[in-house]
Write a protein that holds these residues in place. Structure first.
Motif, short mmCIF file in Angstrom:
data_model
loop_
_atom_site.label_atom_id
_atom_site.label_comp_id
_atom_site.label_asym_id
_atom_site.label_seq_id
_atom_site.Cartn_x
_atom_site.Cartn_y
_atom_site.Cartn_z
N THR A 18 0.82 -1.20 0.00
CA THR A 18 0.00 0.00 0.00
C THR A 18 0.86 1.25 0.00
OG1 THR A 18 -1.72 -1.18 1.20
CG2 THR A 18 -1.86 1.20 1.19
N GLN A 19 1.90 1.24 0.81
CA GLN A 19 2.77 2.40 0.85
C GLN A 19 3.53 2.57 -0.45
OE1 GLN A 19 5.26 2.07 4.29
NE2 GLN A 19 3.78 3.10 5.61
N VAL A 20 3.97 1.48 -1.05
CA VAL A 20 4.70 1.57 -2.33
C VAL A 20 3.78 2.13 -3.40
CG1 VAL A 20 5.75 0.20 -4.17
CG2 VAL A 20 6.38 -0.23 -1.81
N LEU A 21 2.55 1.64 -3.47
CA LEU A 21 1.60 2.18 -4.45
C LEU A 21 1.32 3.65 -4.19
CD1 LEU A 21 -0.99 -0.74 -4.73
CD2 LEU A 21 0.62 0.03 -6.47
N GLY A 22 1.16 4.02 -2.92
CA GLY A 22 0.91 5.41 -2.57
C GLY A 22 2.08 6.31 -2.93
N ILE A 23 3.29 5.84 -2.64
CA ILE A 23 4.48 6.63 -2.97
C ILE A 23 4.63 6.78 -4.48
CG2 ILE A 23 7.01 6.61 -2.91
CD1 ILE A 23 6.75 5.38 -0.07
N LEU A 24 4.41 5.69 -5.21
CA LEU A 24 4.48 5.77 -6.69
C LEU A 24 3.42 6.72 -7.25
CD1 LEU A 24 5.15 2.05 -7.68
CD2 LEU A 24 6.72 3.98 -7.85
N ALA A 25 2.23 6.69 -6.67
CA ALA A 25 1.18 7.61 -7.12
C ALA A 25 1.56 9.05 -6.83
CB ALA A 25 -0.14 7.27 -6.43
N LEU A 26 2.11 9.29 -5.65
CA LEU A 26 2.50 10.65 -5.28
C LEU A 26 3.65 11.15 -6.15
CD1 LEU A 26 2.07 12.98 -3.32
CD2 LEU A 26 3.75 11.91 -1.81
N VAL A 27 4.64 10.32 -6.39
CA VAL A 27 5.78 10.73 -7.24
C VAL A 27 5.30 10.98 -8.66
CG1 VAL A 27 7.94 9.91 -8.26
CG2 VAL A 27 7.53 9.63 -5.81
N ALA A 59 -3.86 2.28 -4.61
CA ALA A 59 -3.38 2.48 -3.24
C ALA A 59 -4.53 2.70 -2.27
CB ALA A 59 -2.41 3.67 -3.19
N ILE A 60 -5.52 3.48 -2.69
CA ILE A 60 -6.68 3.74 -1.81
C ILE A 60 -7.47 2.46 -1.58
CG2 ILE A 60 -8.89 4.95 -1.68
CD1 ILE A 60 -7.52 7.29 -3.15
N SER A 61 -7.70 1.68 -2.65
CA SER A 61 -8.48 0.45 -2.47
C SER A 61 -7.71 -0.57 -1.63
CB SER A 61 -8.85 -0.14 -3.83
OG SER A 61 -7.69 -0.59 -4.50
N SER A 62 -6.39 -0.63 -1.80
CA SER A 62 -5.60 -1.55 -0.97
C SER A 62 -5.59 -1.09 0.48
CB SER A 62 -4.17 -1.62 -1.52
OG SER A 62 -3.36 -2.41 -0.70
N HIS A 66 -7.04 -3.26 3.76
CA HIS A 66 -6.19 -3.64 4.88
C HIS A 66 -6.28 -2.66 6.05
CE1 HIS A 66 -4.53 -6.83 2.48
NE2 HIS A 66 -4.23 -5.97 1.51
N ASN A 67 -7.24 -1.75 5.99
CA ASN A 67 -7.48 -0.79 7.06
C ASN A 67 -6.20 -0.01 7.40
OD1 ASN A 67 -9.04 0.61 8.83
ND2 ASN A 67 -8.90 -0.92 10.47
N GLU A 68 -5.63 0.62 6.38
CA GLU A 68 -4.40 1.38 6.55
C GLU A 68 -4.61 2.82 6.09
OE1 GLU A 68 -1.58 -0.78 4.29
OE2 GLU A 68 -1.45 -2.43 5.70
N SER A 69 -3.57 3.59 6.21
CA SER A 69 -3.64 5.01 5.85
C SER A 69 -3.76 5.18 4.33
CB SER A 69 -2.38 5.73 6.35
OG SER A 69 -2.38 7.05 5.88
N LYS A 70 -4.64 6.09 3.92
CA LYS A 70 -4.89 6.33 2.50
C LYS A 70 -4.29 7.64 2.01
CE LYS A 70 -9.18 5.65 3.76
NZ LYS A 70 -10.60 5.66 3.84
#
Length: 146
Positions: A18-27, A59-62, A66-70
């Motif tokens: 989730t964090q990797v997808l979020g970081i890739l989306a942000l970059v 990233a948001i759906s993942s 998994h009930n993590e930060s979006k």
């Protein structure tokens, strides 16, 4: 051997995905936003902004699953959406300017053709009129002399 129990499976940490997808989306969103303001980089910017949107949604759906930060996914999605909107505005601007320029060129060409045809017809009419006037003048002079 009947009492054998397999060792417990280690818990999988989905936070990394989730964090990797979020970081890739942000970059991708950060790269796509400034690139979207530069008209020459339109194709590169559109690919990067679409990637930011897709990665942000994943990233948001993942994170929900998994009930993590979006937060990273949302930031990437927002930046990708803004850059995509800017690219669309540039495209609309270029399309309207190009359409107006082509229309003006066509109008100017029609006007030039019209002017060329009018001049040509004007000379023809003038020559015909002058010949007809000369013929009538000669005819009138012949009648007067008789």
């Amino acid at each position: 051997m009947d009492n054998y129990t397999p060792p417990p499976l280690p818990q999988q940490k989905s936070g990394n995905n989730t964090q990797v997808l979020g970081i890739l989306a942000l970059v991708s969103g950060i790269i796509g936003l400034p690139a979207s303001f530069i008209p020459c980089f339109g194709m590169i910017a559109i690919i990067v902004s679409v990637a930011a949107i897709v990665l942000g949604i994943l990233a948001i759906s993942s994170a929900k699953k998994h009930n993590e930060s979006k937060g990273l996914g949302i930031a990437g999605l927002v930046l990708g959406s803004i850059s995509f909107a800017i690219i669309l505005l540039w495209g609309l601007l270029f399309a309207s300017v190009t359409t107006a320029a082509i229309k003006n060129i066509d109008d100017a060409q029609k006007e030039l053709d019209k002017m060329n045809n009018q001049e040509y017809e004007y000379y023809e009419e003038e020559e015909e009129d002058s010949l007809q006037d000369q013929g009538e003048t000669l005819f009138i002079e012949e009648q007067v002399t008789e």
